[in-house]
Structures are given as C-alpha cells and as structure tokens.
Design a protein around this motif. Structure first.
Motif, PDB file in Angstrom:
ATOM      1  N   LEU A   1       0.612  -1.529  -0.033  1.00 39.70           N
ATOM      2  CA  LEU A   1      -0.144  -0.021  -0.064  1.00 39.70           C
ATOM      3  C   LEU A   1       0.912   1.402  -0.143  1.00 39.70           C
ATOM      4  CD1 LEU A   1      -3.247  -0.775   2.536  1.00 39.70           C
ATOM      5  CD2 LEU A   1      -3.028  -1.144   0.241  1.00 39.70           C
ATOM      6  N   VAL A   2       1.771   1.346   0.875  1.00 39.66           N
ATOM      7  CA  VAL A   2       3.013   2.479   0.319  1.00 39.66           C
ATOM      8  C   VAL A   2       3.503   2.867  -0.614  1.00 39.66           C
ATOM      9  CG1 VAL A   2       4.266   3.237   2.417  1.00 39.66           C
ATOM     10  CG2 VAL A   2       2.992   2.139   3.587  1.00 39.66           C
ATOM     11  N   ASP A   3       3.983   1.495  -1.403  1.00 41.78           N
ATOM     12  CA  ASP A   3       5.223   1.443  -2.147  1.00 41.78           C
ATOM     13  C   ASP A   3       4.457   2.071  -3.671  1.00 41.78           C
ATOM     14  OD1 ASP A   3       6.868   0.392  -1.064  1.00 41.78           O
ATOM     15  OD2 ASP A   3       6.725  -1.407  -1.549  1.00 41.78           O
ATOM     16  N   GLU A   4       2.600   2.003  -3.243  1.00 40.46           N
ATOM     17  CA  GLU A   4       2.344   2.371  -4.856  1.00 40.46           C
ATOM     18  C   GLU A   4       1.430   3.532  -3.802  1.00 40.46           C
ATOM     19  OE1 GLU A   4      -2.704   1.517  -6.184  1.00 40.46           O
ATOM     20  OE2 GLU A   4      -1.515   0.118  -5.206  1.00 40.46           O
ATOM     21  N   GLY A   5       1.333   3.585  -2.918  1.00 37.46           N
ATOM     22  CA  GLY A   5       0.943   5.674  -2.758  1.00 37.46           C
ATOM     23  C   GLY A   5       2.368   6.558  -3.054  1.00 37.46           C
ATOM     24  N   LEU A   6       3.588   6.264  -2.725  1.00 39.46           N
ATOM     25  CA  LEU A   6       4.628   7.113  -2.931  1.00 39.46           C
ATOM     26  C   LEU A   6       4.707   6.525  -4.720  1.00 39.46           C
ATOM     27  CD1 LEU A   6       7.307   5.852  -0.225  1.00 39.46           C
ATOM     28  CD2 LEU A   6       5.642   7.724  -0.295  1.00 39.46           C
ATOM     29  N   ARG A   7       4.336   6.026  -5.706  1.00 42.38           N
ATOM     30  CA  ARG A   7       4.554   5.985  -6.289  1.00 42.38           C
ATOM     31  C   ARG A   7       3.477   6.550  -7.939  1.00 42.38           C
ATOM     32  NH1 ARG A   7       4.925   0.704  -6.287  1.00 42.38           N
ATOM     33  NH2 ARG A   7       2.326   0.573  -6.895  1.00 42.38           N
ATOM     34  N   ASN A   8       2.297   6.622  -7.054  1.00 47.80           N
ATOM     35  CA  ASN A   8       1.210   6.771  -7.791  1.00 47.80           C
ATOM     36  C   ASN A   8       0.284   8.277  -7.177  1.00 47.80           C
ATOM     37  OD1 ASN A   8       1.658   4.833  -9.365  1.00 47.80           O
ATOM     38  ND2 ASN A   8       0.424   3.057  -8.686  1.00 47.80           N
TER      39      ASN A   8
ATOM     40  N   ASN B   1       0.283   9.431   6.300  1.00 49.41           N
ATOM     41  CA  ASN B   1      -1.434   9.073   6.316  1.00 49.41           C
ATOM     42  C   ASN B   1      -1.301   7.612   5.841  1.00 49.41           C
ATOM     43  OD1 ASN B   1      -1.079  11.284   6.841  1.00 49.41           O
ATOM     44  ND2 ASN B   1      -1.155  11.998   5.732  1.00 49.41           N
ATOM     45  N   ILE B   2      -0.691   6.943   5.232  1.00 49.24           N
ATOM     46  CA  ILE B   2      -1.312   5.553   4.006  1.00 49.24           C
ATOM     47  C   ILE B   2      -1.399   4.180   5.575  1.00 49.24           C
ATOM     48  CG2 ILE B   2      -0.681   3.708   2.430  1.00 49.24           C
ATOM     49  CD1 ILE B   2       0.385   5.757   0.849  1.00 49.24           C
ATOM     50  N   VAL B   3      -0.192   4.548   6.041  1.00 49.06           N
ATOM     51  CA  VAL B   3      -0.204   3.246   7.482  1.00 49.06           C
ATOM     52  C   VAL B   3      -1.372   3.489   8.197  1.00 49.06           C
ATOM     53  CG1 VAL B   3       1.214   2.398   9.503  1.00 49.06           C
ATOM     54  CG2 VAL B   3       2.447   3.034   7.402  1.00 49.06           C
ATOM     55  N   GLY B   4      -1.515   5.037   8.676  1.00 49.39           N
ATOM     56  CA  GLY B   4      -2.349   5.130   9.993  1.00 49.39           C
ATOM     57  C   GLY B   4      -3.969   5.472   9.546  1.00 49.39           C
ATOM     58  N   THR B   5      -3.850   5.301   8.084  1.00 51.58           N
ATOM     59  CA  THR B   5      -5.515   4.762   7.531  1.00 51.58           C
ATOM     60  C   THR B   5      -5.870   3.553   7.446  1.00 51.58           C
ATOM     61  OG1 THR B   5      -5.253   7.235   5.859  1.00 51.58           O
ATOM     62  CG2 THR B   5      -7.076   4.797   6.032  1.00 51.58           C
TER      63      THR B   5
ATOM     64  N   GLN C   1     -17.652   5.396   8.681  1.00 52.24           N
ATOM     65  CA  GLN C   1     -16.411   5.673   9.356  1.00 52.24           C
ATOM     66  C   GLN C   1     -15.339   5.038   9.058  1.00 52.24           C
ATOM     67  OE1 GLN C   1     -15.631   5.687  14.263  1.00 52.24           O
ATOM     68  NE2 GLN C   1     -17.572   6.280  13.892  1.00 52.24           N
ATOM     69  N   ARG C   2     -15.413   3.696   8.329  1.00 56.22           N
ATOM     70  CA  ARG C   2     -14.841   2.793   7.815  1.00 56.22           C
ATOM     71  C   ARG C   2     -14.832   3.069   5.786  1.00 56.22           C
ATOM     72  NH1 ARG C   2     -13.987  -1.661   4.397  1.00 56.22           N
ATOM     73  NH2 ARG C   2     -13.227  -2.882   4.353  1.00 56.22           N
ATOM     74  N   ALA C   3     -16.064   3.439   5.590  1.00 56.01           N
ATOM     75  CA  ALA C   3     -15.958   3.857   4.497  1.00 56.01           C
ATOM     76  C   ALA C   3     -15.264   5.080   4.014  1.00 56.01           C
ATOM     77  CB  ALA C   3     -17.576   4.551   3.937  1.00 56.01           C
ATOM     78  N   THR C   4     -15.296   6.030   4.954  1.00 57.97           N
ATOM     79  CA  THR C   4     -14.227   7.586   4.521  1.00 57.97           C
ATOM     80  C   THR C   4     -13.234   7.621   4.491  1.00 57.97           C
ATOM     81  OG1 THR C   4     -16.305   8.870   6.040  1.00 57.97           O
ATOM     82  CG2 THR C   4     -14.346   9.681   5.535  1.00 57.97           C
ATOM     83  N   ALA C   5     -12.795   6.254   5.649  1.00 58.63           N
ATOM     84  CA  ALA C   5     -11.311   5.944   5.284  1.00 58.63           C
ATOM     85  C   ALA C   5     -11.288   4.787   4.094  1.00 58.63           C
ATOM     86  CB  ALA C   5     -11.463   4.474   6.847  1.00 58.63           C
ATOM     87  N   VAL C   6     -11.994   4.475   3.929  1.00 65.24           N
ATOM     88  CA  VAL C   6     -10.924   3.645   2.764  1.00 65.24           C
ATOM     89  C   VAL C   6     -11.377   4.004   1.504  1.00 65.24           C
ATOM     90  CG1 VAL C   6     -11.976   1.908   0.744  1.00 65.24           C
ATOM     91  CG2 VAL C   6     -11.865   1.267   3.943  1.00 65.24           C
ATOM     92  N   HIS C   7     -12.163   5.704   1.356  1.00 68.84           N
ATOM     93  CA  HIS C   7     -12.143   6.256   0.530  1.00 68.84           C
ATOM     94  C   HIS C   7     -10.647   7.398   0.408  1.00 68.84           C
ATOM     95  CE1 HIS C   7     -16.853   5.630   0.026  1.00 68.84           C
ATOM     96  NE2 HIS C   7     -15.755   4.222  -0.178  1.00 68.84           N
ATOM     97  N   ALA C   8     -10.562   7.537   1.489  1.00 66.90           N
ATOM     98  CA  ALA C   8      -9.196   8.542   1.342  1.00 66.90           C
ATOM     99  C   ALA C   8      -7.682   7.921   1.757  1.00 66.90           C
ATOM    100  CB  ALA C   8      -9.295   8.848   2.893  1.00 66.90           C
ATOM    101  N   LEU C   9      -8.284   5.887   1.880  1.00 62.57           N
ATOM    102  CA  LEU C   9      -7.204   4.969   1.880  1.00 62.57           C
ATOM    103  C   LEU C   9      -6.323   5.487   0.144  1.00 62.57           C
ATOM    104  CD1 LEU C   9      -4.444   3.971   2.482  1.00 62.57           C
ATOM    105  CD2 LEU C   9      -6.212   1.696   1.854  1.00 62.57           C
ATOM    106  N   ALA C  10      -7.796   5.169  -0.243  1.00 65.33           N
ATOM    107  CA  ALA C  10      -7.455   5.084  -2.459  1.00 65.33           C
ATOM    108  C   ALA C  10      -7.174   6.357  -3.025  1.00 65.33           C
ATOM    109  CB  ALA C  10      -8.790   4.992  -2.543  1.00 65.33           C
ATOM    110  N   VAL C  11      -7.379   7.087  -2.294  1.00 65.33           N
ATOM    111  CA  VAL C  11      -6.624   8.769  -2.765  1.00 65.33           C
ATOM    112  C   VAL C  11      -5.638   9.180  -2.863  1.00 65.33           C
ATOM    113  CG1 VAL C  11      -7.378  11.215  -3.001  1.00 65.33           C
ATOM    114  CG2 VAL C  11      -9.472   9.463  -2.501  1.00 65.33           C
ATOM    115  N   LEU C  12      -4.887   8.641  -1.497  1.00 68.49           N
ATOM    116  CA  LEU C  12      -4.268   8.793  -1.367  1.00 68.49           C
ATOM    117  C   LEU C  12      -2.888   7.456  -2.074  1.00 68.49           C
ATOM    118  CD1 LEU C  12      -4.501   9.282   2.937  1.00 68.49           C
ATOM    119  CD2 LEU C  12      -3.423  10.997   1.470  1.00 68.49           C
ATOM    120  N   MET C  13      -3.851   6.785  -2.008  1.00 71.35           N
ATOM    121  CA  MET C  13      -2.835   5.795  -3.669  1.00 71.35           C
ATOM    122  C   MET C  13      -2.914   6.166  -4.647  1.00 71.35           C
ATOM    123  SD  MET C  13      -3.214   2.393  -1.031  1.00 71.35           S
ATOM    124  CE  MET C  13      -2.691   0.957  -2.315  1.00 71.35           C
TER     125      MET C  13
END
Length: 487
Positions: free
Chosen positions: A79-86, A187-191, A253-265
């Motif tokens: 997850l972190v590698d993809e976020g840093l890359r994309n 942020n990716i790890v925390g989310t 809360q889960r839906a909001t967090a998952v959506h935020a994680l997707a955008v971070l990545m």
C-alpha cells in the motif's frame, strides 16, 4: 537632490563596504537547547508489556528510513509503495521542485557568465535628397552581422547573494518534498490501521447487536408470560436498538477511511484497495529515539526552516550590495555595408567596446527600505526556525508519552477482556446446566464483547501512535535531492 543626502548615502555605503559582516548575517540557524529528554519527565527505557510486546525505546539511535516495513506486513508495504509511486500530489510536488531546479540553473548561468548574442540585419531604405541637386531620392540596401557580448562584474556580491538565496529556496522545496513523502507514508499506514481496527469493531458490534436482539426477544417472551415487568422488556428493546444505531456510524467511518486511503494511493474511491487484517500487522518492538541535536538534521521541516534562514540571510546581502556601484562591460564585432561586396570587404568591419559604471544616488529611500525589509524578514525566518524546532520537540515528546500511556491502557484493557472472558465462560457453563437464565449469559457476553472493543481501540491506537513517533523522528536527508553548493 541636496548635497547632504548624497553625502549620507556615500557615508553609509562606505561604512558597509568597510564592514564585510554587515553585508549579510551568517545564515547559520540560532543555537537551540539540547534537552536531556523531550518530555516533562524522562521517558522510560521501555513500556509495560501489552499484547505480549514491551516496546523498547532505543535512545540515541538514528531515524529509520522505511519504518513502515517494521510492521512486517507485505500487504501494508505494498500500500505504501503504491502510494509513493502513484500519488498525484506527491508527483506534482516533485515536478514543482524539478522546475525550480531548472530555473535556478538558468539564473546562475545567465548571471555568472557573459551573454553572447548574434545579430543580423538586412534593410532596404529610401531617403530624400535636397531638391534640385541630383535625384529626388536615394534607395539603398544595408547589410550587417554582429556578435554582441555583455557581462556585469559582481564587484560587491549582489549576484552571488541572489544566487545563494535562490539556491536555498530550492532546498526549502526539496525538504518540503521529503516532508510530503514521509507524511504520505504515515497517512497511508495510519489510515490502513484505522480501517483494520474498524473492521474488527464492526464484527464485534454486529455480534453485540445479535446478542442484544436475542435478549430483547427473550424479554418480550418473558413479559408475555408475566415473569418480568413491561419496563424491563422495553429497556432491553431500547438497549438493542441503541447498539444497532452505532453500527451505521462505524460503517460510515470505514467507508470514509477507505475512500481516503484510495485517494492517498492515487486511486479513485470505487477502486479502493484491500486492507490487511489487524492481526497481520506486527507492532514494532524497537522504536528509535533520536537525540535532540540529531533531530535538527533528521526532520525535513527543520531542515526547510534552516534553508529558509540561509535564503533570507542572502537576501540581506543582496539588498546591501545594491547600494554599491555596478560595473558592466559590453563589446560587439561584425561586418556591415550597403552591399554584399562592401560588407565582405576590409572596409566593412564593425566593432565596439564599452564599459558602464552605475552608482545609486537617490531612489527615494527605496534601497534602504528594501534592505531594512530584508533584515526584518531574516529575523522573522529565524523566529520561525525556533518555533519549528520547539514544535518538533513537542511532537516527539507527545508521541513518546502516548506510547507509554497506550501500553498501559492496552494492558488494562487486556486484563479487563480476560476477566470478562473468564466470567462469560463460567456464566455460559452455568447457563448450560440450567442454574442461570440465558439472559444472564447474554449479559455476560455483552460485557465481554465491550471489553474486546476497548482492547481493539487501545491496540490500534498504540499501532497508530507508533507510526506517529517514527514520523516525528524524521530521516537523515538525501543530499542528492538538494542543491548544496552556494555561490
């Protein structure tokens, strides 16, 4: 312009020239205190044992570059590698830095080296003549070609200071890029931890709803048989509905967090990633505690504030140098004539050379005001540096205290969950033997589930605060990202 003003300008300029240190401050950040420990109380060497782990504080160690790999979860690393890359935000910051670096190269090249230009001119012209003498007009061609050069001597360092300020501002952007990269990873790890904890809480809450509903149904039946009061039956129904009402909030809360994680990545929310289970992430048992003096080098926000101080100091030098004379040299060489043969002949040679000296005398006080403004700006950046360092110390102190308190909270929550589990097992056994009603078993299970919820919240908070501490410790800077040479 009166003579007294000119005299004062010359006197000030002479004094500044004789005092080299007055051109610009040193650019070194102020000396900050180096406390023996970050918080109001000295941090312990390790936390209490919670969930089988006593986190060790490695005092004096260095910051960990890819600290998220210490959670020992391949899925989290992906997850972190993809976020840093994309991540488009991170990519935009990188492009902005690249543009600033190219602009800096252009500025240094154009200001420190002579400019050389080639010029060519072809002209067809008509000129009238004196009436009555010869033809009424003259038509002619003109051909010329020249190479021109220009160079301004940096006698008092105006160019050098300006280039140094620009270099340090590019370094500010480089450190800000590093800060953005680390913030994105945190942020990716925390989310991801938050989503995994919410999954566990949702599962436990769903079981709570089921147990409470069973209790409410049984109490309705008992009320119908007359064995309990109507109020008790209504209370059971109210409790079941209250627990059920908390479930949609957890899903949201889960839906909001998952959506935020997707955008971070760098994904769209409909393409959200799969989040690793909470049990698949191991809590790091060793965390670094960088000493305060080393923290000044490892935190990118402090390094950015340091570079800003250097840039503001160079601005003072540039503003001061503007009070002094400027010497420039121009030269040109070429050929010209009214025809191609004349241009190419020996008589067609053209050349020019000249020098210009300029000394500011009266600009309405603008140059002195600009210098005073640059000094005030430099003082402000120094104060901002101090504020950044103090905030960094507080950040680390809060994170260390949080980990110590998280471990104690989790240890207490675990003991409560273990006691509730033992009580539930005993109550369930007695209920199976018929010595206790099933409602007592349900009530005991609800207490156990609530205790488990408390342990899940405490455990996930401990994992998130561990990530915050790694983030607070920074990372030793990569010099390849920064322009370190200062003219």
């Amino acid at each position: 312009m009166n003579f007294a003003y000119k005299t004062s300008v010359i006197a000030v300029a002479t004094a500044l020239a004789l005092t080299a240190c007055s051109f610009a401050p040193s650019g070194e950040p102020p000396v900050m205190p180096s406390p023996t420990h970050y918080g109001a109380q000295a941090q312990p060497s390790k936390t209490v044992v919670a969930d089988g782990v006593a986190q060790q504080f490695d005092i004096g160690s260095t910051a960990v570059p890819q600290w998220w790999r210490l959670y020992r979860s391949d899925a989290l690393d992906a997850l972190v590698d993809e976020g840093l890359r994309n991540s488009p935000t991170l990519a935009a910051t990188q492009r902005t830095l690249s543009a600033a670096q190219e602009e800096l190269r252009g500025q240094i090249g154009s200001s420190t080296l002579p400019s050389v230009d080639a010029a060519a001119q072809v002209e067809r012209a008509r000129s009238p003549v004196v009436p009555g003498i010869g033809p009424s007009e003259v038509r002619y061609n003109f051909f010329a070609g020249q190479i021109q050069t220009h160079y301004t001597f940096d006698l008092f360092g105006a160019t050098r200071y300006a280039n140094a300020a620009a270099t340090d501002r590019v370094n500010v952007q480089a450190y800000e890029l590093e800060a953005a990269r680390r913030a994105l990873a945190a942020n990716i790890v925390g989310t991801a931890i938050n989503v995994a904890a919410l999954d566990r809480q949702i599962a436990l809450t769903e079981r709570l709803v089921a147990v409470a509903s069973e209790t409410a149904n049984e109490d309705q039946q008992r009320y119908a048989l007359g064995s309990i009061s109507h109020v008790q039956a209504l209370n059971s129904t109210q409790e079941a509905d209250s627990i059920a009402a908390s479930l949609p909030a957890l899903h949201q809360q889960r839906a909001t967090a998952v959506h935020a994680l997707a955008v971070l990545m760098g994904r769209t929310p409909d393409n959200a990633p799969t989040v690793p289970d909470l049990d698949s992430m191991a809590l790091p048992d060793h965390v670094p505690v960088v000493v305060p003096s080393e923290l000044l080098r490892s935190r990118p926000d402090i390094q950015a504030a340091d570079a800003a101080v250097k840039a503001a100091s160079a601005d003072v030098g540039a503003a001061t140098a503007q009070l002094f004379p400027s010497l420039s040299l121009t030269a040109s060489m070429g050929r010209g004539g009214f025809s191609w043969p004349a241009m190419l002949s020996g008589a067609g040679g053209l050349w020019a050379i000249g020098a210009g000296l300029s000394q500011p005398l009266f600009h309405g006080g603008a140059l002195f005001a600009q210098r005073r403004a640059s000094i005030d700006t430099c003082d402000a950046t120094v104060l901002h540096y101090k504020s950044t360092v103090l905030s960094a110390f507080q950040d680390v102190a809060d994170s260390l205290a949080a980990l110590d308190n998280d471990a104690q909270t989790l240890a207490s929550a675990e003991r409560a969950a273990q006691a509730a589990h033992a009580a539930f097992d005993e109550t369930a056994s007695r209920a199976r033997l018929g010595s206790l009603p099933s409602t007592a078993q349900h009530a005991s299970e609800q207490r156990f589930l609530n205790a488990q919820l408390g342990a899940v919240r405490a455990g996930s908070q401990r994992m998130s605060d561990t990530a915050a501490l790694f983030q607070a410790m920074g990372e030793l800077p990569d010099d390849q990202l920064h322009v370190t040479s200062r003219e």
